[in-house]
Design an enzyme around this catalytic site. Sequence first.
Site, PDB file in Angstrom:
ATOM      1  N   ASP A   1       0.830  -1.219   0.000  1.00 14.89           N
ATOM      2  CA  ASP A   1       0.000   0.000   0.000  1.00 14.89           C
ATOM      3  C   ASP A   1       0.858   1.260   0.000  1.00 14.89           C
ATOM      4  O   ASP A   1       2.008   1.241   0.437  1.00 14.89           O
ATOM      5  CB  ASP A   1      -0.903   0.006   1.238  1.00 14.89           C
ATOM      6  CG  ASP A   1      -0.105  -0.111   2.522  1.00 14.89           C
ATOM      7  OD1 ASP A   1       0.781  -0.990   2.586  1.00 14.89           O
ATOM      8  OD2 ASP A   1      -0.338   0.672   3.459  1.00 14.89           O
ATOM      9  N   GLU A   2       0.247   2.317  -0.489  1.00 14.82           N
ATOM     10  CA  GLU A   2       0.799   3.682  -0.386  1.00 14.82           C
ATOM     11  C   GLU A   2       2.288   3.763  -0.721  1.00 14.82           C
ATOM     12  O   GLU A   2       3.040   4.445  -0.038  1.00 14.82           O
ATOM     13  CB  GLU A   2       0.580   4.216   1.045  1.00 14.82           C
ATOM     14  CG  GLU A   2      -0.871   4.288   1.437  1.00 14.82           C
ATOM     15  CD  GLU A   2      -1.081   4.677   2.898  1.00 14.82           C
ATOM     16  OE1 GLU A   2      -1.944   5.514   3.144  1.00 14.82           O
ATOM     17  OE2 GLU A   2      -0.382   4.140   3.778  1.00 14.82           O
TER      18      GLU A   2
HETATM   19  C1  TNX Z   1      -3.840   3.928   5.645  1.00 16.23           C
HETATM   20  S1  TNX Z   1      -4.774   1.213   5.032  1.00 16.23           S
HETATM   21  C2  TNX Z   1      -2.821   2.989   5.711  1.00 16.23           C
HETATM   22  C3  TNX Z   1      -2.063   2.868   6.957  1.00 16.23           C
HETATM   23  C4  TNX Z   1      -2.424   3.920   7.953  1.00 16.23           C
HETATM   24  C5  TNX Z   1      -3.921   4.087   7.975  1.00 16.23           C
HETATM   25  C6  TNX Z   1      -4.403   5.040   9.024  1.00 16.23           C
HETATM   26  C7  TNX Z   1      -3.464   1.108   4.429  1.00 16.23           C
HETATM   27  C8  TNX Z   1      -3.323  -0.009   3.551  1.00 16.23           C
HETATM   28  N1  TNX Z   1      -2.570   2.048   4.742  1.00 16.23           N
HETATM   29  O1  TNX Z   1      -0.683   2.896   6.679  1.00 16.23           O
HETATM   30  O2  TNX Z   1      -1.970   3.519   9.193  1.00 16.23           O
HETATM   31  O3  TNX Z   1      -4.343   4.541   6.727  1.00 16.23           O
HETATM   32  O4  TNX Z   1      -5.782   5.051   9.089  1.00 16.23           O
END
Ligand code: TNX
Length: 536
Positions: free
Chosen positions: A350-351
């Site tokens: 993710d991200e």
């Molecule tokens: C998104 S959900 C993220 C996390 C953060 C979260 C906080 C996801 C796959 N990545 O790294 O902790 O939001 O709500």
Amino acid sequence: MRNGLTMYYRYKKIRLYIFSLLIVLQFISCRTTAPIGDNTQYQDLSNKLGNVIPKPVTLNPTTGTFTINESSKIYIEPNNSETAFIGQYLADKIKSSTNYDLVVLASSGIPPKGNIYLTTIGGDPSLGDEGYELNITENILTLFAFKPEGLFRGVQTLRQILFSSIEPFTHYKEINIGTGIIRDYPRFQWRGVMLDVARHFFSVGDVKKLIDLISYYKINRFHLHLTDDQGWRIQIDSYPKLTLYGGSTQVKGGPAGYYTKSEYLEIIKYAKERYITVIPEIDMPGHTNAALASYPFLNCNGVSPSLYTGTEVGFSSLCTKKDSTYIFINDVIKEIAQLSPGPYIHIGGDEAKATNSADYINFIEKVQSIIYSNGKKMIGWDELGQCKLQPETIVQHWANDSLALEAVKKGVKLIMSPASKTYMDMKYNSTTLLGQNWAGYIEVSDSYNWNPLTQIKGLTMNDILGVEAPLWTETISNLDDIEFMFFPRLPGIAEIGWSPITVRNWEEYKKRLSVHGRYWKKIGLNFYHSPEINWK
Ligand code: TNX
């Protein structure tokens, strides 16, 4: 005058003594084992087997009463150590809430009147691995299942019926519960909870307490988010600095920690005894600052950044162009695979904002081969939808509907964790002190009122493996906080994962939930007293 005053104080002192004595006496009378009769006063609350969460598939109460008392026994089928373990588990749970010390005995036939019987003998295969039938007559309470796992799920139903029929931790001469038949099995095979132990670290003891709480609601997957920018929390023998340095701190700084392999195995064992599979997540290529800080070679420029104790996301990346990165990943995955009896390894994905899209896709596809070559199936977040995926790979949906749909078109299945419904780190409302609000506020009704099947347009039941409630811990730093964010929302997610949509109804659910609140108060659970619920 002085004398008068002295008299006055002496009088006050005596009053204080008497008052204290009364309090002590009252305390003793509550705590002692003096029988206080039966539980008739709570029979209405037991609502004829009706206060179970998740709501059973079919529930047919009859008009009778089944009675257990201190000399009741738990009979189990002979020569089955798993059933014996479950029998003892039930006995221990009953003991801690009622003080009844029920003996567990093997029985080759139907046991005598007034007892409990757990068996898989002649179990109905159509119940599946987790299904069970609870048959309560005036004579005997029998729990049937096809597999011991089904017995374990049924035992949770039984515990809930029992505890909603009494004032827990009170001693009764006998306990009456309603008769009837419950036949029950899950809607989805995946009903998970995720805990982020990277942003803040939590002890093995805290993790076990959480596992215990979630098993009461028939959760069967426990996903541990083990690594992130702020910390690496699982011992890897071939790279000791990952934990010794990379696990040394957490959000807002200060000392943190990690699980040694034996501690991690202890968590797996504890979960397995509750028929819960642990899913380890090693997040990559982003969310990797702790690893990058520990080993310079993982960085493209060969220079380590400092440890990170903030809460930004999306700034870090393993060097996706170096061969040594993939050797590192293989070494880590090999050790994780050896530790894990479960079939899955979650690789996050993710991200990854610090990795361009071509590099990202290439990276994930290489990592996918590494996972499968180590004998495991890969799971990753929505972003995996861009990549070529193996049919057994699983995508966990959190925020991007179109990437999740792309993944489905490639033939993979989804775990549904839409942030706006299932993210347990979202605040309940604007006054909630803990948590975040980027996905909105999530009141108890919001997390209950949705359907995984219609959450993204175009999904079929076959595309959905189940649901999972993640708790990210940027703002969560102890067990009290964990409890506050999961309760009372988690039982609703558990019900979405287990119960058929046709038996779910918010107005009726609210009433069941309020009865669970009575139990939570008794066990000292730190739950959010949502104004949506009329707490008992
Ligand atoms: C998104 S959900 C993220 C996390 C953060 C979260 C906080 C996801 C796959 N990545 O790294 O902790 O939001 O709500």
